[in-house]
Design a protein around this motif. Structure first.
Motif, PDB file in Angstrom:
ATOM      1  N   THR A  37     -16.006  -3.828  -3.734  1.00  0.00           N
ATOM      2  CA  THR A  37     -15.824  -4.684  -2.471  1.00  0.00           C
ATOM      3  C   THR A  37     -16.955  -4.661  -1.806  1.00  0.00           C
ATOM      4  O   THR A  37     -17.366  -5.439  -0.869  1.00  0.00           O
ATOM      5  CB  THR A  37     -14.677  -4.253  -1.538  1.00  0.00           C
ATOM      6  N   ASP A  74     -21.199 -19.324   2.042  1.00  0.00           N
ATOM      7  CA  ASP A  74     -21.281 -20.844   2.248  1.00  0.00           C
ATOM      8  C   ASP A  74     -21.327 -21.084   3.801  1.00  0.00           C
ATOM      9  O   ASP A  74     -22.032 -22.018   3.975  1.00  0.00           O
ATOM     10  CB  ASP A  74     -19.734 -21.171   1.682  1.00  0.00           C
ATOM     11  N   SER A  97     -29.104  -9.964   2.775  1.00  0.00           N
ATOM     12  CA  SER A  97     -28.242 -10.241   1.784  1.00  0.00           C
ATOM     13  C   SER A  97     -28.416  -9.343   0.658  1.00  0.00           C
ATOM     14  O   SER A  97     -29.419  -8.541   0.646  1.00  0.00           O
ATOM     15  CB  SER A  97     -29.009 -11.691   1.329  1.00  0.00           C
ATOM     16  N   GLY A  98     -27.434  -9.377  -0.357  1.00  0.00           N
ATOM     17  CA  GLY A  98     -27.498  -8.708  -1.599  1.00  0.00           C
ATOM     18  C   GLY A  98     -28.113  -9.278  -2.708  1.00  0.00           C
ATOM     19  O   GLY A  98     -28.254  -8.644  -3.772  1.00  0.00           O
ATOM     20  N   LYS A 102     -32.036 -15.156  -3.361  1.00  0.00           N
ATOM     21  CA  LYS A 102     -31.570 -15.831  -2.230  1.00  0.00           C
ATOM     22  C   LYS A 102     -32.529 -15.552  -0.813  1.00  0.00           C
ATOM     23  O   LYS A 102     -32.586 -16.231  -0.112  1.00  0.00           O
ATOM     24  CB  LYS A 102     -29.989 -15.518  -2.183  1.00  0.00           C
ATOM     25  N   TYR A 120     -28.549  -4.895   2.065  1.00  0.00           N
ATOM     26  CA  TYR A 120     -27.690  -4.079   2.654  1.00  0.00           C
ATOM     27  C   TYR A 120     -28.059  -2.680   2.766  1.00  0.00           C
ATOM     28  O   TYR A 120     -27.983  -1.772   3.655  1.00  0.00           O
ATOM     29  CB  TYR A 120     -26.114  -4.146   2.023  1.00  0.00           C
ATOM     30  N   LYS A 162     -14.784 -14.851  12.581  1.00  0.00           N
ATOM     31  CA  LYS A 162     -13.432 -14.441  12.657  1.00  0.00           C
ATOM     32  C   LYS A 162     -12.707 -14.573  11.593  1.00  0.00           C
ATOM     33  O   LYS A 162     -13.499 -15.109  10.454  1.00  0.00           O
ATOM     34  CB  LYS A 162     -12.671 -16.040  13.548  1.00  0.00           C
ATOM     35  N   ARG A 190     -15.169 -20.629  17.236  1.00  0.00           N
ATOM     36  CA  ARG A 190     -16.080 -21.860  17.969  1.00  0.00           C
ATOM     37  C   ARG A 190     -15.225 -23.150  18.687  1.00  0.00           C
ATOM     38  O   ARG A 190     -15.906 -23.791  19.198  1.00  0.00           O
ATOM     39  CB  ARG A 190     -16.735 -22.453  16.465  1.00  0.00           C
ATOM     40  N   TRP A 232     -13.051 -13.484  -2.689  1.00  0.00           N
ATOM     41  CA  TRP A 232     -12.484 -12.395  -1.508  1.00  0.00           C
ATOM     42  C   TRP A 232     -11.528 -13.060  -0.736  1.00  0.00           C
ATOM     43  O   TRP A 232     -10.624 -12.154  -0.131  1.00  0.00           O
ATOM     44  CB  TRP A 232     -13.723 -12.100  -0.743  1.00  0.00           C
ATOM     45  N   TYR A 250      -6.595 -20.347  13.655  1.00  0.00           N
ATOM     46  CA  TYR A 250      -7.042 -21.643  14.606  1.00  0.00           C
ATOM     47  C   TYR A 250      -5.686 -22.074  15.400  1.00  0.00           C
ATOM     48  O   TYR A 250      -5.761 -22.451  16.476  1.00  0.00           O
ATOM     49  CB  TYR A 250      -7.683 -22.786  13.543  1.00  0.00           C
TER      50      TYR A 250
HETATM   51  P1  NDP Z   1     -18.697 -16.656   1.326  1.00  0.00           P
HETATM   52  O1  NDP Z   1     -17.828 -15.927   0.056  1.00  0.00           O
HETATM   53  O2  NDP Z   1     -19.147 -18.171   1.053  1.00  0.00           O
HETATM   54  O3  NDP Z   1     -19.893 -15.756   1.776  1.00  0.00           O
HETATM   55  C1  NDP Z   1     -19.645 -14.417   1.918  1.00  0.00           C
HETATM   56  C2  NDP Z   1     -21.137 -13.818   1.737  1.00  0.00           C
HETATM   57  O4  NDP Z   1     -21.025 -12.419   2.222  1.00  0.00           O
HETATM   58  C3  NDP Z   1     -21.475 -13.552   0.378  1.00  0.00           C
HETATM   59  O5  NDP Z   1     -22.282 -14.804  -0.149  1.00  0.00           O
HETATM   60  C4  NDP Z   1     -22.426 -12.283   0.299  1.00  0.00           C
HETATM   61  O6  NDP Z   1     -23.679 -12.794   0.729  1.00  0.00           O
HETATM   62  C5  NDP Z   1     -21.669 -11.397   1.162  1.00  0.00           C
HETATM   63  N1  NDP Z   1     -20.901 -10.413   0.606  1.00  0.00           N
HETATM   64  C6  NDP Z   1     -21.283  -9.207   1.006  1.00  0.00           C
HETATM   65  N2  NDP Z   1     -20.475  -8.335   0.415  1.00  0.00           N
HETATM   66  C7  NDP Z   1     -19.312  -9.312  -0.327  1.00  0.00           C
HETATM   67  C8  NDP Z   1     -18.441  -9.019  -1.114  1.00  0.00           C
HETATM   68  N3  NDP Z   1     -17.756  -7.754  -1.322  1.00  0.00           N
HETATM   69  N4  NDP Z   1     -17.503 -10.178  -1.697  1.00  0.00           N
HETATM   70  C9  NDP Z   1     -18.134 -11.361  -1.215  1.00  0.00           C
HETATM   71  N5  NDP Z   1     -19.137 -11.582  -0.406  1.00  0.00           N
HETATM   72  C10 NDP Z   1     -19.762 -10.405  -0.001  1.00  0.00           C
HETATM   73  O7  NDP Z   1     -17.710 -16.550   2.653  1.00  0.00           O
HETATM   74  P2  NDP Z   1     -17.730 -17.562   3.692  1.00  0.00           P
HETATM   75  O8  NDP Z   1     -19.143 -17.820   4.026  1.00  0.00           O
HETATM   76  O9  NDP Z   1     -16.875 -18.611   3.610  1.00  0.00           O
HETATM   77  O10 NDP Z   1     -16.972 -16.495   4.826  1.00  0.00           O
HETATM   78  C11 NDP Z   1     -17.702 -15.526   5.452  1.00  0.00           C
HETATM   79  C12 NDP Z   1     -17.167 -15.243   6.993  1.00  0.00           C
HETATM   80  O11 NDP Z   1     -17.187 -16.412   7.824  1.00  0.00           O
HETATM   81  C13 NDP Z   1     -15.805 -14.866   6.912  1.00  0.00           C
HETATM   82  O12 NDP Z   1     -15.197 -14.048   7.904  1.00  0.00           O
HETATM   83  C14 NDP Z   1     -14.973 -16.350   7.206  1.00  0.00           C
HETATM   84  O13 NDP Z   1     -13.651 -15.939   7.870  1.00  0.00           O
HETATM   85  C15 NDP Z   1     -15.857 -16.927   8.197  1.00  0.00           C
HETATM   86  N6  NDP Z   1     -15.901 -18.217   8.096  1.00  0.00           N
HETATM   87  C16 NDP Z   1     -15.783 -19.004   9.431  1.00  0.00           C
HETATM   88  C17 NDP Z   1     -15.575 -20.272   9.457  1.00  0.00           C
HETATM   89  C18 NDP Z   1     -15.470 -21.104  10.965  1.00  0.00           C
HETATM   90  O14 NDP Z   1     -15.263 -22.240  10.696  1.00  0.00           O
HETATM   91  N7  NDP Z   1     -15.768 -20.020  12.145  1.00  0.00           N
HETATM   92  C19 NDP Z   1     -15.518 -21.209   8.454  1.00  0.00           C
HETATM   93  C20 NDP Z   1     -15.778 -20.276   7.075  1.00  0.00           C
HETATM   94  C21 NDP Z   1     -15.966 -19.128   7.030  1.00  0.00           C
HETATM   95  P3  NDP Z   1     -25.121 -12.324   0.074  1.00  0.00           P
HETATM   96  O15 NDP Z   1     -24.909 -12.896  -1.365  1.00  0.00           O
HETATM   97  O16 NDP Z   1     -25.977 -12.849   0.839  1.00  0.00           O
HETATM   98  O17 NDP Z   1     -24.927 -10.790   0.081  1.00  0.00           O
END
Ligand code: NDP
Length: 408
Positions: A37, A74, A97-98, A102, A120, A162, A190, A232, A250
Motif C-alpha cells: 500500500t 486522476d 510522485s512514485g 510522469k 516519495y 477529503k 470544496r 485502492w 458530501y
Molecule cells: P487516484 O488513484 O487516481 O490517484 C492517487 C495517486 O496517489 C496515484 O496516482 C499515485 O500517484 C498515488 N499513490 C501513492 N500510493 C498509492 C497507492 N498505494 N495506491 C494508489 N495510489 C497511490 O485517486 P484520486 O486522484 O481519485 O484520489 C486521490 C485523493 O483525492 C483521495 O483522497 C480522494 O478521496 C480525493 N478525491 C477528492 C475529490 C474531490 O472532489 N474533492 C474527487 C476525487 C478524489 P503517483 O503515481 O504520482 O505516485
C-alpha cells in the motif's frame, strides 16, 4: 468497539506506507492480502484523458504561495493542477510522485524545475526548498495521516483531500502535528467554496424553508468490476469502509452545513453483498439517520452499487430546497419551492470552487485569516463516520456528545 465491528472478522493493526494505522481503528491488513500500500512502491501510470498544458505558466504573481502536489493521480491531474491557473494567490512549485516518467512529463508541462520534482523516497528534501510553502495531499485516504505528518515535519502547511483520514485517532494525530509545527491544516472540502452550496447555506440561514424538518442526501454510483489489489477505493487499508468516506461524506457534510446543527444521535445500516470482489473489504451501501436537537432529521444514503444519483434536499414547514446534482465539479442546480412559488437559482459558475479553495489556504498563510474547513472539521466528520459504523454494527442508536464523540 471499532468502526467495523460485526461485519468483518479478520482484522489487525497494519503499517500503511511505513506509518502505523491509528490506534483504535482495526483494519484488515493489506499485508495479509499480499498487497503493497505504501507510496514508495507505486508508480501509477498516467490516467486516461489528462490534458496537460501546452505551455508552462509564464509568471508567478508576487506574494503567491508555492504548493507541492503529492500524488499525481486522476483528481490531481484532471481537476486540481489545471485550476491553479485561475488562482490569484497560489501556484505549483513542486510535484511528488512514485512514477519518474510522469514526474518528467507533468513537471515539464507545468514548468516545475527538475530540482523540485520529488519521489516519495526523496520527499524529506522538500524541507530545504523555500519555494514550497504548502503541500497538497491528493493520495489515497489511508496515506493522508502519514504524509501530513511528513509535510509538517518538513515545515510546510498542509491542504489535505477529503476524507481527512480513516479514523478520528488519525485526525487527532494530524492536528497535533500541525500544532507542533505551527503550520496550517486545511481539509479540501470544496463545496464550502462552490456557489450553489454557498447559496444553499445562506438560504437555510435565512430560514428560506421555514423550520427545518427533514434533510435527505444521496451520493451513489455503480462501480465497475474491480478488486482491492487493483483499486485502492475498494481496499479497506486505503479506503476504510468505502462509499461513505469517499462519496457519502458530501451528503454528511451537507446535512450539517444546511441544518447548522450537530446530531445528538445516529442510527445506521450497512450492506455488503457476499461473493462480490468489489465488496470483499468494503461496504456497498451505507444508510444513516441523524437526529438533531431541533427535532429535524437527516437521512444520508450512499452506495457504490446503485444507479448514479447526487442529490441534497432540505424540507421545512414552509418549503423545500432541492439540489440535483448537488455537489459535482460543475452543473449543480438549486431550486427553492415555497407554496406555489418555484425559483431556480443560478448563483455562479461551480468551477470557481477549486481556485477559491487554493486561495483560501494561501490567504490563511499570508494574512493569518481563519480556515473555514480546518482539521477539526475533518476530525468531526470522521467521528460521525465512526458513530455510523458503530450503530450499524450494533444495531443500536448511538448517542453523541456535541463534539461528535460517542456517549458511553
Ligand atoms: P487516484 O488513484 O487516481 O490517484 C492517487 C495517486 O496517489 C496515484 O496516482 C499515485 O500517484 C498515488 N499513490 C501513492 N500510493 C498509492 C497507492 N498505494 N495506491 C494508489 N495510489 C497511490 O485517486 P484520486 O486522484 O481519485 O484520489 C486521490 C485523493 O483525492 C483521495 O483522497 C480522494 O478521496 C480525493 N478525491 C477528492 C475529490 C474531490 O472532489 N474533492 C474527487 C476525487 C478524489 P503517483 O503515481 O504520482 O505516485
Amino acid at each position: 468497539m471499532t468502526m467495523f465491528d460485526g461485519d468483518f472478522t479478520r482484522r489487525r493493526m497494519i503499517a500503511v506506507g511505513g506509518g502505523v494505522a491509528a490506534a483504535g481503528l482495526l483494519v484488515q491488513g493489506a499485508a495479509a492480502l499480499g498487497q503493497s500500500t505504501g507510496p514508495a512502491a507505486t508508480g501509477k501510470p498516467m490516467p486516461d484523458g489528462v490534458d496537460l498544458p501546452a505551455n508552462p505558466p509564464a509568471t508567478v504573481q508576487p506574494g503567491s504561495v508555492g504548493f507541492a502536489i503529492i500524488g499525481l493521480g486522476d483528481y490531481a491531474l484532471k481537476q486540481i493542477m489545471p485550476r491553479f491557473a485561475q488562482s490569484g494567490r497560489a501556484h505549483i512549485a513542486a510535484i511528488v510522485s512514485g512514477n519518474p516518467a510522469k514526474l518528467k512529463q507533468v513537471g515539464d508541462a507545468y514548468g516545475v524545475p527538475e530540482s523540485a520534482r520529488y519521489s516519495y523516497d526523496s520527499f524529506a528534501q522538500i524541507a530545504t526548498n523555500p519555494a514550497v510553502e504548502a503541500v497538497y495531499i491528493i493520495l489515497p485516504t489511508g496515506l493522508h495521516a502519514e504524509w501530513a505528518e511528513r509535510a509538517f515535519a518538513a515545515g510546510k502547511h498542509v491542504l489535505c483531500e477529503k476524507p481527512m483520514a480513516l479514523s478520528g485517532a488519525e485526525c487527532e494525530r494530524m492536528i497535533a502535528a500541525s500544532q507542533r509545527a505551527n503550520r496550517k491544516l486545511m481539509i479540501a472540502y470544496r463545496c464550502h467554496f462552490e456557489p450553489y452550496n454557498m447559496a444553499a447555506m445562506a438560504l437555510m440561514e435565512d430560514d428560506a424553508v421555514g423550520a427545518l424538518r427533514l434533510i435527505r442526501t444521496e451520493h451513489s454510483y455503480r462501480m465497475g468490476p474491480t478488486t482491492p489489489s487493483e483499486n485502492w477505493r475498494v481496499s479497506r487499508a486505503l479506503a476504510g469502509g468505502g462509499p461513505l468516506e469517499d462519496y457519502g461524506i458530501y451528503g454528511l457534510q451537507a446535512a450539517l452545513y444546511l441544518s447548522g446543527e450537530m446530531p445528538e444521535s445516529i442510527s445506521a445500516a450497512t450492506y455488503r453483498p457476499a461473493n462480490d470482489p468489489r465488496f470483499a473489504e468494503i461496504f456497498a451501501h451505507v444508510s444513516a439517520q441523524l437526529r438533531f436537537p431541533s427535532g429535524a432529521t437527516a437521512h444520508v444514503v450512499t452506495s457504490y452499487d446503485s444507479a448514479g444519483l447526487n442529490m441534497v434536499e432540505a424540507r421545512g414547514t414552509e418549503g423545500v430546497l432541492k439540489m440535483q446534482p448537488a455537489t459535482n465539479y460543475g452543473g449543480n442546480t438549486l431550486t427553492l419551492e415555497a407554496g406555489r412559488n418555484r425559483q431556480e437559482l443560478t448563483p455562479g459558475d461551480s468551477e470557481v470552487q477549486f481556485a477559491r479553495q487554493l486561495d483560501h489556504l494561501a490567504s490563511a498563510i499570508r494574512d493569518n485569516t481563519p480556515i473555514i474547513t480546518p482539521g477539526e472539521m475533518g476530525l468531526r466528520d470522521l467521528r460521525l463516520i465512526e458513530a455510523i459504523y458503530a450503530s450499524a454494527a450494533s444495531g443500536q442508536t448511538v448517542r453523541l456528545n456535541p463534539d461528535a464523540t460517542m456517549r458511553r
